[in-house]
Scaffold this motif. Structure first.
Motif, PDB file in Angstrom:
ATOM      1  N   MET A 195     -19.153 -15.850  -8.343  1.00  7.19           N
ATOM      2  CA  MET A 195     -20.249 -15.192  -7.825  1.00  7.19           C
ATOM      3  C   MET A 195     -19.931 -13.965  -6.925  1.00  7.19           C
ATOM      4  O   MET A 195     -19.115 -14.431  -5.949  1.00  7.19           O
ATOM      5  N   PRO A 196     -20.132 -12.759  -7.045  1.00  7.35           N
ATOM      6  CA  PRO A 196     -19.837 -11.659  -6.367  1.00  7.35           C
ATOM      7  C   PRO A 196     -20.137 -11.906  -4.840  1.00  7.35           C
ATOM      8  O   PRO A 196     -21.307 -12.269  -4.830  1.00  7.35           O
ATOM      9  N   SER A 197     -19.514 -11.425  -3.742  1.00  5.65           N
ATOM     10  CA  SER A 197     -19.924 -11.703  -2.322  1.00  5.65           C
ATOM     11  C   SER A 197     -20.703 -10.408  -2.017  1.00  5.65           C
ATOM     12  O   SER A 197     -21.454 -10.548  -0.833  1.00  5.65           O
ATOM     13  N   GLU A 198     -20.800  -9.287  -2.692  1.00  7.41           N
ATOM     14  CA  GLU A 198     -21.386  -8.309  -2.439  1.00  7.41           C
ATOM     15  C   GLU A 198     -21.974  -7.676  -3.427  1.00  7.41           C
ATOM     16  O   GLU A 198     -21.354  -7.450  -4.472  1.00  7.41           O
ATOM     17  N   ALA A 199     -23.201  -6.644  -3.119  1.00  5.09           N
ATOM     18  CA  ALA A 199     -23.667  -5.801  -4.498  1.00  5.09           C
ATOM     19  C   ALA A 199     -23.299  -4.336  -4.091  1.00  5.09           C
ATOM     20  O   ALA A 199     -23.926  -3.873  -3.002  1.00  5.09           O
ATOM     21  N   SER A 200     -22.605  -3.687  -4.966  1.00  8.42           N
ATOM     22  CA  SER A 200     -22.346  -2.456  -4.724  1.00  8.42           C
ATOM     23  C   SER A 200     -23.257  -1.335  -5.299  1.00  8.42           C
ATOM     24  O   SER A 200     -24.125  -1.997  -6.228  1.00  8.42           O
ATOM     25  N   ALA A 201     -23.566  -0.408  -5.014  1.00 11.48           N
ATOM     26  CA  ALA A 201     -24.596   0.585  -5.667  1.00 11.48           C
ATOM     27  C   ALA A 201     -24.011   0.850  -7.117  1.00 11.48           C
ATOM     28  O   ALA A 201     -22.913   0.972  -7.409  1.00 11.48           O
ATOM     29  N   LEU A 202     -25.011   1.181  -7.895  1.00 14.08           N
ATOM     30  CA  LEU A 202     -24.772   1.059  -9.409  1.00 14.08           C
ATOM     31  C   LEU A 202     -24.194   2.481  -9.519  1.00 14.08           C
ATOM     32  O   LEU A 202     -24.719   3.404  -8.887  1.00 14.08           O
ATOM     33  N   PRO A 203     -23.329   2.746 -10.746  1.00 10.75           N
ATOM     34  CA  PRO A 203     -22.807   4.091 -11.198  1.00 10.75           C
ATOM     35  C   PRO A 203     -23.797   4.893 -11.551  1.00 10.75           C
ATOM     36  O   PRO A 203     -23.653   6.223 -11.422  1.00 10.75           O
ATOM     37  N   ASN A 204     -24.871   4.401 -12.211  1.00 10.11           N
ATOM     38  CA  ASN A 204     -26.065   5.204 -12.539  1.00 10.11           C
ATOM     39  C   ASN A 204     -27.307   4.641 -11.834  1.00 10.11           C
ATOM     40  O   ASN A 204     -27.543   3.628 -11.443  1.00 10.11           O
ATOM     41  N   VAL A 205     -28.314   5.877 -11.718  1.00  5.18           N
ATOM     42  CA  VAL A 205     -29.537   5.380 -11.070  1.00  5.18           C
ATOM     43  C   VAL A 205     -30.108   4.415 -11.819  1.00  5.18           C
ATOM     44  O   VAL A 205     -30.423   4.278 -13.228  1.00  5.18           O
ATOM     45  N   ALA A 206     -30.656   3.227 -11.513  1.00  3.80           N
ATOM     46  CA  ALA A 206     -31.401   2.271 -11.784  1.00  3.80           C
ATOM     47  C   ALA A 206     -32.936   2.336 -11.858  1.00  3.80           C
ATOM     48  O   ALA A 206     -33.134   2.617 -10.654  1.00  3.80           O
ATOM     49  N   ARG A 207     -33.660   2.043 -12.821  1.00  2.03           N
ATOM     50  CA  ARG A 207     -35.001   2.144 -12.801  1.00  2.03           C
ATOM     51  C   ARG A 207     -35.648   0.836 -12.501  1.00  2.03           C
ATOM     52  O   ARG A 207     -35.513  -0.173 -13.490  1.00  2.03           O
ATOM     53  N   VAL A 208     -36.684   0.502 -11.817  1.00  4.72           N
ATOM     54  CA  VAL A 208     -37.030  -0.555 -11.598  1.00  4.72           C
ATOM     55  C   VAL A 208     -38.668  -0.385 -11.191  1.00  4.72           C
ATOM     56  O   VAL A 208     -39.285   0.635 -10.409  1.00  4.72           O
ATOM     57  N   LEU A 209     -39.509  -1.160 -11.941  1.00  2.70           N
ATOM     58  CA  LEU A 209     -40.783  -1.003 -11.932  1.00  2.70           C
ATOM     59  C   LEU A 209     -41.440  -2.216 -11.218  1.00  2.70           C
ATOM     60  O   LEU A 209     -41.129  -3.593 -11.450  1.00  2.70           O
ATOM     61  N   ILE A 210     -42.203  -1.863  -9.923  1.00  2.00           N
ATOM     62  CA  ILE A 210     -42.630  -2.846  -9.082  1.00  2.00           C
ATOM     63  C   ILE A 210     -44.153  -3.107  -9.647  1.00  2.00           C
ATOM     64  O   ILE A 210     -44.866  -2.195  -9.769  1.00  2.00           O
ATOM     65  N   TYR A 211     -44.317  -4.583  -9.972  1.00  2.00           N
ATOM     66  CA  TYR A 211     -45.705  -4.715 -10.583  1.00  2.00           C
ATOM     67  C   TYR A 211     -46.463  -5.747  -9.591  1.00  2.00           C
ATOM     68  O   TYR A 211     -45.849  -6.873  -9.287  1.00  2.00           O
TER      69      TYR A 211
END
Length: 313
Positions: free
Chosen positions: A1-17
């Motif tokens: 399990m990773p200890s931290e989340a780094s920024a993604l190399p490409n822009v991630a798209r997330v839809l908030i519903y």
């Protein structure tokens, strides 16, 4: 399990519903604003809608994750139901926050993807949340005993039964809950969890990641840096599933360019041009009874009609 989340190399798209059909949290606009404002630092572009017609193949497949925010009731129709299921089967990721566990109560695949359905909570009060998965990116910044003011949810099943890993646990000695529990939610008390491979996907599908936290009731909570670090850590972790185009060029969904056509309240993008649904109700915790339970599920009329027609032919 990773200890931290780094920024993604490409822009991630997330839809908030954030559509609601029963009780509506007045913190939803604050939550949307908070997520949108934290997006750039994590290389995430958030869109927001409460319009279920946004659930089409072409649109959903633009997104690396769909984030269900404080939803209640049967928030999507029969057509959207199947479109969302297909999206998950193609590797789409799931994030659920707060009362997202109190929606789509009749939808088996959604409940598995989520992990466990909301049962009830005692009144809003101060409580301690124990960090039992301290190395996860959503918890690595939290104190061992996290003092919060929120609703301590109880659930209708143990999320561990579908393979979820519980990372936050309500410390039951730190708050009052005189309610009657009718279901076994497992021990320790689940408050937030993740699934490396979402359980809502068909056996021949490509499972993305699933992350859920039951916290997030108050406006003040969404203005708290520690809580936002928890939420954004969970979102970033889900997006690193390597099943969507934000992290895998061969992914079937995500990293798209489609954008909602109008702007909703508080400056957030909205596919419908409005951040509220005409069938929702607005209220505060004080307006509800002390013990909040899931209301009677709605029947999918479209499903029943389809089955009836099938039997005729």
């Amino acid at each position: 399990m990773p200890s931290e989340a780094s920024a993604l190399p490409n822009v991630a798209r997330v839809l908030i519903y954030s559509a609601t059909r029963d009780f509506r949290h007045d913190s939803i606009p604050t939550a949307v604003d908070a997520l949108v404002s934290h997006g750039p630092a994590a290389n995430i572009s958030f869109d927001h809608t409460e319009d279920q017609t946004w659930f089409t193949d072409d649109r959903l497949q633009q997104y690396d994750a769909i984030l269900f925010l404080s939803n209640t009731g049967e928030g999507i129709n029969f057509a959207a139901y199947w479109t969302y299921h297909k999206y998950l089967d193609l590797g789409g990721n799931f994030v659920g926050i707060h009362s997202a566990s109190d929606c789509l109560r009749n939808t088996t695949f959604f409940q598995k993807e989520l992990g466990a359905a909301f049962d009830y909570h005692p009144e809003l009060q101060d409580a301690i949340v124990d960090i039992i998965g301290p190395s996860h990116p959503s918890t690595s910044m939290l104190p061992k005993e996290w003092h919060v003011r929120d609703e301590m949810y109880n659930f209708k099943s143990d999320p561990r039964s579908v393979g979820a890993v519980v990372i936050l646990s309500a410390n039951e000695s730190s708050y009052d809950d005189p309610g009657t529990r009718k279901f076994d939610q497992g021990t320790p008390h689940p408050t937030a969890w993740f699934q490396e491979h979402g359980a809502g996907v068909d056996s021949n599908g490509t499972a993305g990641r699933s992350f859920y936290t039951s916290l997030g009731h108050l406006n003040e909570t969404w203005q708290d840096d520690l809580f936002m670090a928890h939420v954004m850590g969970g979102v970033q972790w889900a997006l690193q599933a390597n099943t969507t185009r934000a992290s895998n060029a061969n992914g079937a969904v995500g990293n798209g360019t489609s954008t909602p056509s109008t702007t909703g309240t508080n400056g957030t993008a909205s596919a419908s041009g409005s951040s509220s649904s005409p069938s929702t109700t607005t209220g505060t915790s004080a307006a509800r009874s002390q013990y909040i339970t899931a209301s009677t599920p709605m029947v999918f009329i479209g499903a029943a009609l389809a089955i009836s027609l099938w039997t005729l032919f």
